[in-house]
Design an enzyme around this catalytic site. Sequence first.
Site, PDB file in Angstrom:
ATOM      1  N   CYS A 150     -10.897   6.167  -3.015  1.00  0.00           N
ATOM      2  CA  CYS A 150     -11.311   7.532  -3.416  1.00  0.00           C
ATOM      3  C   CYS A 150     -12.522   7.627  -4.144  1.00  0.00           C
ATOM      4  CB  CYS A 150     -10.239   8.349  -3.807  1.00  0.00           C
ATOM      5  SG  CYS A 150      -8.664   8.413  -3.018  1.00  0.00           S
ATOM      6  N   HIS A 168     -12.513  14.729  -8.375  1.00  0.00           N
ATOM      7  CA  HIS A 168     -11.743  14.114  -7.023  1.00  0.00           C
ATOM      8  C   HIS A 168     -10.389  14.972  -6.896  1.00  0.00           C
ATOM      9  CE1 HIS A 168     -10.027  11.650  -3.847  1.00  0.00           C
ATOM     10  NE2 HIS A 168      -9.030  11.356  -4.601  1.00  0.00           N
ATOM     11  N   ASN A 204      -6.391  15.893   0.027  1.00  0.00           N
ATOM     12  CA  ASN A 204      -6.985  14.489  -0.506  1.00  0.00           C
ATOM     13  C   ASN A 204      -8.138  14.076   0.638  1.00  0.00           C
ATOM     14  OD1 ASN A 204      -8.085  12.099  -1.565  1.00  0.00           O
ATOM     15  ND2 ASN A 204      -6.257  11.629  -2.473  1.00  0.00           N
TER      16      ASN A 204
HETATM   17  O1  UT7 Z   1      -6.709   9.678  -4.664  1.00  0.00           O
HETATM   18  C1  UT7 Z   1      -5.853   8.961  -5.757  1.00  0.00           C
HETATM   19  C2  UT7 Z   1      -4.766   8.591  -5.046  1.00  0.00           C
HETATM   20  N1  UT7 Z   1      -3.774   9.486  -5.188  1.00  0.00           N
HETATM   21  C3  UT7 Z   1      -3.056  10.213  -6.009  1.00  0.00           C
HETATM   22  O2  UT7 Z   1      -3.744  10.254  -7.085  1.00  0.00           O
HETATM   23  C4  UT7 Z   1      -1.636  10.914  -5.926  1.00  0.00           C
HETATM   24  C5  UT7 Z   1      -1.089  10.622  -7.250  1.00  0.00           C
HETATM   25  N2  UT7 Z   1       0.232  11.057  -7.244  1.00  0.00           N
HETATM   26  C6  UT7 Z   1       0.776  12.403  -6.924  1.00  0.00           C
HETATM   27  O3  UT7 Z   1      -0.118  13.167  -6.488  1.00  0.00           O
HETATM   28  C7  UT7 Z   1       2.155  12.748  -7.401  1.00  0.00           C
HETATM   29  O4  UT7 Z   1       2.761  11.464  -7.702  1.00  0.00           O
HETATM   30  C8  UT7 Z   1       2.820  13.231  -5.994  1.00  0.00           C
HETATM   31  C9  UT7 Z   1       2.520  14.426  -5.470  1.00  0.00           C
HETATM   32  C10 UT7 Z   1       2.762  12.018  -4.880  1.00  0.00           C
HETATM   33  C11 UT7 Z   1       4.411  13.252  -6.046  1.00  0.00           C
HETATM   34  O5  UT7 Z   1       4.723  14.111  -7.298  1.00  0.00           O
HETATM   35  P1  UT7 Z   1       5.898  13.614  -8.432  1.00  0.00           P
HETATM   36  O6  UT7 Z   1       5.940  14.675  -8.964  1.00  0.00           O
HETATM   37  O7  UT7 Z   1       5.348  12.660  -8.808  1.00  0.00           O
HETATM   38  O8  UT7 Z   1       7.132  13.416  -7.496  1.00  0.00           O
HETATM   39  P2  UT7 Z   1       8.116  12.201  -7.469  1.00  0.00           P
HETATM   40  O9  UT7 Z   1       7.300  10.983  -6.718  1.00  0.00           O
HETATM   41  O10 UT7 Z   1       8.655  11.843  -8.851  1.00  0.00           O
HETATM   42  O11 UT7 Z   1       8.946  12.622  -6.337  1.00  0.00           O
HETATM   43  C12 UT7 Z   1      10.194  13.572  -6.718  1.00  0.00           C
HETATM   44  C13 UT7 Z   1      11.061  13.827  -5.694  1.00  0.00           C
HETATM   45  C14 UT7 Z   1      11.780  12.775  -4.875  1.00  0.00           C
HETATM   46  O12 UT7 Z   1      13.038  12.777  -4.825  1.00  0.00           O
HETATM   47  P3  UT7 Z   1      14.019  12.434  -5.795  1.00  0.00           P
HETATM   48  O13 UT7 Z   1      13.921  10.824  -5.683  1.00  0.00           O
HETATM   49  O14 UT7 Z   1      13.691  12.885  -7.052  1.00  0.00           O
HETATM   50  O15 UT7 Z   1      15.235  12.889  -5.384  1.00  0.00           O
HETATM   51  C15 UT7 Z   1      11.042  12.522  -3.704  1.00  0.00           C
HETATM   52  O16 UT7 Z   1      11.924  11.805  -2.664  1.00  0.00           O
HETATM   53  O17 UT7 Z   1      10.257  14.415  -4.430  1.00  0.00           O
HETATM   54  C16 UT7 Z   1      10.760  13.876  -3.331  1.00  0.00           C
HETATM   55  N3  UT7 Z   1       9.655  14.089  -2.067  1.00  0.00           N
HETATM   56  C17 UT7 Z   1       9.355  15.185  -1.502  1.00  0.00           C
HETATM   57  N4  UT7 Z   1      10.111  16.095  -1.370  1.00  0.00           N
HETATM   58  C18 UT7 Z   1      10.002  17.360  -0.505  1.00  0.00           C
HETATM   59  C19 UT7 Z   1       8.621  13.269  -2.097  1.00  0.00           C
HETATM   60  N5  UT7 Z   1       7.755  13.635  -1.206  1.00  0.00           N
HETATM   61  C20 UT7 Z   1       8.445  14.966  -0.764  1.00  0.00           C
HETATM   62  C21 UT7 Z   1       7.947  16.293  -0.122  1.00  0.00           C
HETATM   63  N6  UT7 Z   1       8.765  16.973   0.159  1.00  0.00           N
HETATM   64  N7  UT7 Z   1       6.797  15.889   0.814  1.00  0.00           N
END
Ligand code: UT7
Length: 322
Positions: free
Chosen positions: A113, A249, A279
């Site tokens: 990225c 970004h 992204n």
């Molecule tokens: O370009 C550089 C690279 N990438 C990034 O910068 C991305 C960095 N990370 C993020 O943007 C965020 O961490 C995410 C958007 C990926 C996730 O958001 P979060 O607030 O960190 O959520 P989380 O990973 O803590 O997940 C929360 C919950 C999980 O369920 P449990 O374990 O709490 O029951 C996931 O299984 O959300 C669940 N989950 C979803 N639910 C519905 C994960 N993906 C999805 C989804 N729809 N698509």
Amino acid sequence: MTFARIAGTGGYLPERVLTNKDLEKMVETTDEWIQERSGIKRRHIAADNETTSDMAVAAGRKAIEAAGIETGAIDLIIVATTTPDKVFPSTACIVQRRLDIAKTPAFDVHAACSGFLYALDIANRFIVTGGATNALVIGSETYSRILDWTDRSTCVLFGDGAGAVVLSTSDEAGIISTHIHSEGKHEELLHVPAGISSGYADVQREAAFIQMKGNEVFKKAVNTLGSIARETLEGNNLSQKDLTWLVPHQANLRIIKAAAKKLGMPMERVIVTVDEHANTSSASVPLALDVAVRDGRIKRGDMLLFEAFGAGFTWGSALVRY
Ligand code: UT7
């Protein structure tokens, strides 16, 4: 003393749009979850026969046109990509052939990225040392091909596209400073495990796709973007008040907001395209720049701060007088 300035910008997005509602039919997710956690509403997805070089050429042509130069005046081509058309030759060489540009140096930069900021840093060095006069610098990515479309934790976050700039020689500093860093110890927090020298021919299905520990990447991204913005401003004896626009970004609206807050930058002065593009990795900063130049928000003379963070980890910034 010779400097580099951004003479023109260009962008390209594939025609096909995939909305969060479309994704609800593909994986167990909701429009609400995706918008709340990432700020993304839709993303563009390349057609089946559309490649990274197709998008790079389209964005590159627009940047050359905006710069008001002939294609033949380009004497350096750098393409930032992690999703090249082929193992080799480089996507930059394919772009060179398709734009019919003769015998210029042309090569790819692989920094995920942050790739565009790495490419900009390199092109700037070519120009200030007399190695090039008009450099075509492109970020182009087809992440839809390295997404597991059954993995809801990653497939909702990325999109395809390309952004480009022409950097040209100038008497005044357009590119004021560039800053690039990496820290390879975080390799496994964000990666596509398959590779050429590690079992390429008989790769396991899941190894061919993005694997990410989203939460850990998120925290590191916010802190690192905060520190690179500080490093850039302090290195130039400037403060946030001297900036006209932050062009970050576009990975996640929450990351963009948190990084802007650390910098003290009001969101009215931050370019946001993550809602429409998701992204697009190395294409995200030049695409956001091109959108804001073409809609008239970014004007000549504005002071811009570009920043990016991605797999590696890699990160980078550029302070730019547009
Ligand atoms: O370009 C550089 C690279 N990438 C990034 O910068 C991305 C960095 N990370 C993020 O943007 C965020 O961490 C995410 C958007 C990926 C996730 O958001 P979060 O607030 O960190 O959520 P989380 O990973 O803590 O997940 C929360 C919950 C999980 O369920 P449990 O374990 O709490 O029951 C996931 O299984 O959300 C669940 N989950 C979803 N639910 C519905 C994960 N993906 C999805 C989804 N729809 N698509």
